[in-house]
Design an enzyme around this catalytic site. Structure first.
Site, short mmCIF file in Angstrom:
data_model
loop_
_atom_site.label_atom_id
_atom_site.label_comp_id
_atom_site.label_asym_id
_atom_site.label_seq_id
_atom_site.Cartn_x
_atom_site.Cartn_y
_atom_site.Cartn_z
CD GLU A 108 -37.94 7.86 2.42
OE1 GLU A 108 -38.37 6.82 1.37
OE2 GLU A 108 -38.88 7.20 3.92
CG ASP B 47 -36.35 11.70 14.76
OD1 ASP B 47 -36.96 11.57 15.56
OD2 ASP B 47 -35.51 11.65 14.15
CB THR C 61 -45.02 4.59 8.00
OG1 THR C 61 -45.66 5.40 8.91
CG2 THR C 61 -44.39 5.37 6.75
CG PHE D 125 -43.41 6.86 12.98
CD1 PHE D 125 -42.85 7.40 14.20
CD2 PHE D 125 -43.99 8.47 12.49
CE1 PHE D 125 -42.43 8.27 14.58
CE2 PHE D 125 -43.64 9.99 13.15
CZ PHE D 125 -43.02 9.22 14.21
C1 LIG Z 1 -39.49 9.48 13.42
S1 LIG Z 1 -38.29 8.53 12.63
C2 LIG Z 1 -39.66 8.90 10.99
C3 LIG Z 1 -38.85 7.35 10.04
C4 LIG Z 1 -39.98 6.94 9.17
N1 LIG Z 1 -39.71 8.38 8.12
C5 LIG Z 1 -41.43 6.89 9.35
O1 LIG Z 1 -42.00 7.46 8.37
O2 LIG Z 1 -41.95 5.53 10.14
C6 LIG Z 1 -37.18 9.91 11.77
C7 LIG Z 1 -36.23 9.03 11.44
O3 LIG Z 1 -35.23 9.77 10.27
C8 LIG Z 1 -33.52 9.02 10.96
N2 LIG Z 1 -32.70 10.15 10.85
C9 LIG Z 1 -32.35 11.87 11.60
N3 LIG Z 1 -32.52 13.07 10.94
C10 LIG Z 1 -31.33 11.73 10.15
C11 LIG Z 1 -30.66 12.18 9.59
N4 LIG Z 1 -30.13 13.51 9.86
N5 LIG Z 1 -29.81 11.50 8.33
C12 LIG Z 1 -29.94 10.75 8.00
N6 LIG Z 1 -31.41 10.32 8.93
C13 LIG Z 1 -31.98 10.84 9.42
C14 LIG Z 1 -34.23 8.30 12.36
O4 LIG Z 1 -32.76 7.98 12.81
C15 LIG Z 1 -35.56 8.25 12.00
O5 LIG Z 1 -35.31 6.86 11.94
#
Ligand SMILES: C[S@@+](CC[C@H](N)C(=O)[O-])C[C@H]1O[C@@H](n2cnc3c(N)ncnc32)[C@H](O)[C@@H]1O
Length: 207
Positions: free
Chosen positions: A47, A122, A186, A188
């Site tokens: 994931e 994001d 979630t 989110f």
């Molecule tokens: C908008 S949040 C969504 C979190 C979760 N998947 C949810 O649905 O609630 C996006 C997450 O991706 C992580 N993220 C973004 N780019 C990443 C990368 N290259 N490697 C690891 N994590 C990453 C960010 O830190 C953030 O926690």
């Protein structure tokens, strides 16, 4: 120095004492240090961007027959998931606190993943930030290399324009109707829904 364009900006955020304890004490047990190979004799699911890890935890619980690796850069999220994973006694979940692109490149063997989960990446909505989006041609090739033949990428997004961008990026892949696991909701996602954003789940098979 040439700095790579990343899909995240590391905010300090607040790490609670419980999350910090988890990072100090549980990461050595449940974390995989960056650079160590990720291996499993079970179906392996990676994931990307597990956030606070609610979804990760539910899916790992529902699938004891598989091994899960959650990759996240945000310390409080990793701490929180470590804590919950220990409380629930999960044996099939490991975490890596690092950039997922580098994790895929350096730690994952070619053709080894049964599935990749990318839930609510994001969206980087401003045009000048599109280059920060995780889904780029090089990322698509990297997934092609790391997924097994028949392995599935499951993406969820609440940003319609990013959904279209993703569909275009994976246009050469076979579309699937479902992924490795049902995706639980979630916080989110709930926030996206409240704002009236349509939620899309997209599935692409490495055929
Ligand atoms: C908008 S949040 C969504 C979190 C979760 N998947 C949810 O649905 O609630 C996006 C997450 O991706 C992580 N993220 C973004 N780019 C990443 C990368 N290259 N490697 C690891 N994590 C990453 C960010 O830190 C953030 O926690």
């Amino acid at each position: 120095m040439n700095r790579p364009i990343r899909s995240f900006v590391l905010r300090q955020g607040r790490t609670t004492p419980a999350q910090q304890r988890a990072l100090d004490e549980l990461a050595p047990r449940y974390g995989i240090p960056f650079g160590e190979p990720i291996v499993s004799d079970k179906p392996l699911v990676l994931e990307i961007g597990s956030g606070m890890g609610e979804t990760t935890l539910e899916i790992a619980k529902a699938h004891p027959e598989a091994d899960f690796v959650a990759v996240e850069v945000h310390g409080p999220g990793v701490g929180s998931l470590l804590n919950r994973s220990e409380t629930d006694g999960l044996k099939n979940l490991r975490l890596v606190r690092h950039d997922a692109v580098e994790v895929l490149e350096r730690m994952v063997a070619d053709g080894s993943l049964a599935a990749v989960h990318l839930f609510f990446p994001d969206p980087w909505p401003k045009k000048r930030h599109h280059k920060r989006r995780l889904v780029q041609p090089a990322f698509v090739s990297l997934l092609r290399q790391k997924l097994k033949v028949g392995g599935v990428l499951h993406v969820a997004t609440d940003w319609p324009e990013y959904a279209t961008w993703i569909e275009e990026a994976f246009a050469g892949w076979e579309k699937a109707s479902r992924g490795f696991a049902e995706r639980p909701t979630t916080k989110f996602e709930a926030r996206g829904r409240k704002l009236g954003h349509p939620i899309r789940d997209l599935y692409f098979r490495n055929s």
